[in-house]
Write a protein that holds these residues in place. Structure first.
Motif, PDB file in Angstrom:
ATOM      1  N   ASN A   1      40.214  47.393  45.003  1.00 44.56           N
ATOM      2  CA  ASN A   1      39.046  47.966  44.342  1.00 44.56           C
ATOM      3  C   ASN A   1      37.765  47.148  44.503  1.00 44.56           C
ATOM      4  OD1 ASN A   1      40.750  49.964  43.359  1.00 44.56           O
ATOM      5  ND2 ASN A   1      41.103  48.929  41.416  1.00 44.56           N
TER       6      ASN A   1
ATOM      7  N   ARG B   1      38.335  43.685  35.801  1.00 39.86           N
ATOM      8  CA  ARG B   1      37.802  43.410  34.461  1.00 39.86           C
ATOM      9  C   ARG B   1      38.002  41.941  34.139  1.00 39.86           C
ATOM     10  NH1 ARG B   1      40.154  47.758  30.257  1.00 39.86           N
ATOM     11  NH2 ARG B   1      38.845  46.547  28.843  1.00 39.86           N
TER      12      ARG B   1
ATOM     13  N   ARG C   1      51.415  50.648  38.711  1.00 37.29           N
ATOM     14  CA  ARG C   1      50.712  49.373  38.795  1.00 37.29           C
ATOM     15  C   ARG C   1      51.634  48.178  38.617  1.00 37.29           C
ATOM     16  NH1 ARG C   1      47.593  52.051  34.593  1.00 37.29           N
ATOM     17  NH2 ARG C   1      45.984  53.354  35.539  1.00 37.29           N
TER      18      ARG C   1
ATOM     19  N   ASN D   1      41.048  51.631  32.173  1.00 35.04           N
ATOM     20  CA  ASN D   1      40.303  51.843  30.923  1.00 35.04           C
ATOM     21  C   ASN D   1      41.123  51.512  29.680  1.00 35.04           C
ATOM     22  OD1 ASN D   1      37.911  52.854  32.211  1.00 35.04           O
ATOM     23  ND2 ASN D   1      38.978  54.795  32.538  1.00 35.04           N
TER      24      ASN D   1
ATOM     25  N   ASN E   1      42.636  46.129  35.461  1.00 31.21           N
ATOM     26  CA  ASN E   1      42.226  47.216  36.338  1.00 31.21           C
ATOM     27  C   ASN E   1      41.090  48.010  35.696  1.00 31.21           C
ATOM     28  OD1 ASN E   1      42.013  49.289  38.167  1.00 31.21           O
ATOM     29  ND2 ASN E   1      44.161  49.874  38.095  1.00 31.21           N
ATOM     30  N   THR E   2      39.953  48.072  36.374  1.00 29.78           N
ATOM     31  CA  THR E   2      38.802  48.799  35.829  1.00 29.78           C
ATOM     32  C   THR E   2      39.083  50.288  35.700  1.00 29.78           C
ATOM     33  OG1 THR E   2      37.893  49.009  38.068  1.00 29.78           O
ATOM     34  CG2 THR E   2      37.135  47.131  36.747  1.00 29.78           C
ATOM     35  N   GLU E   3      40.005  50.805  36.520  1.00 29.09           N
ATOM     36  CA  GLU E   3      40.302  52.233  36.492  1.00 29.09           C
ATOM     37  C   GLU E   3      41.260  52.614  35.363  1.00 29.09           C
ATOM     38  OE1 GLU E   3      41.793  53.176  40.339  1.00 29.09           O
ATOM     39  OE2 GLU E   3      39.868  52.840  41.351  1.00 29.09           O
TER      40      GLU E   3
END
Length: 327
Positions: free
Chosen positions: A320, A324, A164, A110, A106-108
């Motif tokens: 989204n 990644r 998630r 981090n 997940n890019t969110e």
């Protein structure tokens, strides 16, 4: 000069490899502390399993295991802590399938790590999840819930133990197939979600069977669906997800080490986990709590990670539009 430097570097490498082999051969040292990281709070399924398993390997190895609850961010805090410790095998973390994969895809999120920073060691359990409502809920079945969620979009508050976790995927599949729409409310762990259900903050929840069982036995909840395609003896007459046409399977839970851990240490952990899961006293204790132990090799557990990554990638691309890279 260059030749001298080559032999110097070669000698240092040889010493390093020899030292690594010696450390692996001595692992674990008797009396040594092992840190067992649990990504969720006390009293949940993984915490219960951790505190039951650790004394078994401590007895066999002569070690002293400390269970550390590192909650939050769907397991990211626990995995980040794992990678801050020396990769000597004395710190190991539980990972729940799909939750772990979502943290680095997940890019969110981090996450400060990727797949290459982690070594899946062994799966330890694959217990079905259950979908539950309070015993006084007007919804008598999963069909009732779906009809209400379709007729009144986002009026049904759906709770999950993680923002998630697998519940996110399952809810998405259900909504797409049946035209229902839930209002998703994530919690930090299973016990917190159960408190939310008991307090009337959510109408429907998805939780592991172990956490749900005491509430079911005391008559506080009604189980409306079991994940997967097999009936579960602890919840007789409850329909499976498969029988209702719902896609809700299970990725299981396992143990993970940091990358760079010596292969011999990984092998020792894998062999010990198998030995622990074969312990008859542990099996009986876990079975009484509706927790189904299941072992897999590092290679098999890695394959389960691959499947979880595929599902997580599909979901993230829908939500989204980006993910990644797996590296």
């Amino acid at each position: 000069m260059k030749l001298r430097q080559f032999f110097k570097c070669f000698g240092m490498l040889t010493i390093s490899l020899a030292t690594g082999h010696a450390i692996a051969a001595d692992f674990p040292e008797k009396g040594k502390r092992i840190n067992l990281l649990v990504p969720f709070g006390a009293g949940g399924q993984i915490d219960i399993m951790a505190r039951a398993m650790a004394p078994v390997w401590d007895k066999k190895w002569g070690t002293q295991t400390i269970v550390l609850n590192k909650t939050g961010a769907s397991g990211q805090i626990a995995l980040s802590e794992l990678l801050r410790q020396p990769n000597d095998g004395y710190t190991i973390a539980f990972t729940q399938g799909f939750d772990a994969q979502m943290t680095y895809l997940n890019t969110e999120a981090n996450a400060p790590y990727s797949r290459s920073n982690l070594i899946p060691v062994a799966m330890t359990q694959r217990t079905p999840a259950v979908w539950i409502v309070k015993s006084d809920s007007p919804y008598r079945s999963m069909k009732d819930v779906l009809e209400a969620a379709k007729a009144n979009p986002e009026k049904i508050n759906f709770g999950s133990p993680s923002s998630r976790g697998p519940a996110v995927i399952y809810a998405e599949n259900i909504q797409n197939k049946f035209g229902a729409k839930f209002n998703h409310i994530p919690f930090n762990d299973g016990p917190s979600m159960m408190n939310g259900l008991m307090g009337g903050h959510i109408d429907l929840g998805m939780i592991n069977a172990t956490t749900a069982l005491p509430f079911f036995n005391s008559g506080k909840i009604r189980v409306v669906m079991i994940s997967g395609d097999k009936p579960f003896k602890f919840f007789p007459d409850v329909p499976t997800a498969n029988s209702l046409g719902v896609d809700a399977s299970s990725f299981g839970t396992g143990l993970t080490l940091a990358a760079g851990t010596a292969p011999a240490i990984v092998s020792k952990w894998s062999a010990m986990i198998k030995e622990v899961l074969d312990d008859q006293d542990l099996k009986q204790k876990m079975d009484a709590m509706a927790l189904i132990l299941e072992y897999s090799t590092p290679e098999q557990y890695s394959e389960l990670w691959n499947r979880a990554e595929e599902e997580a990638t599909k979901y993230l691309m829908k939500v989204n539009g980006k993910v990644r890279p797996i590296k």
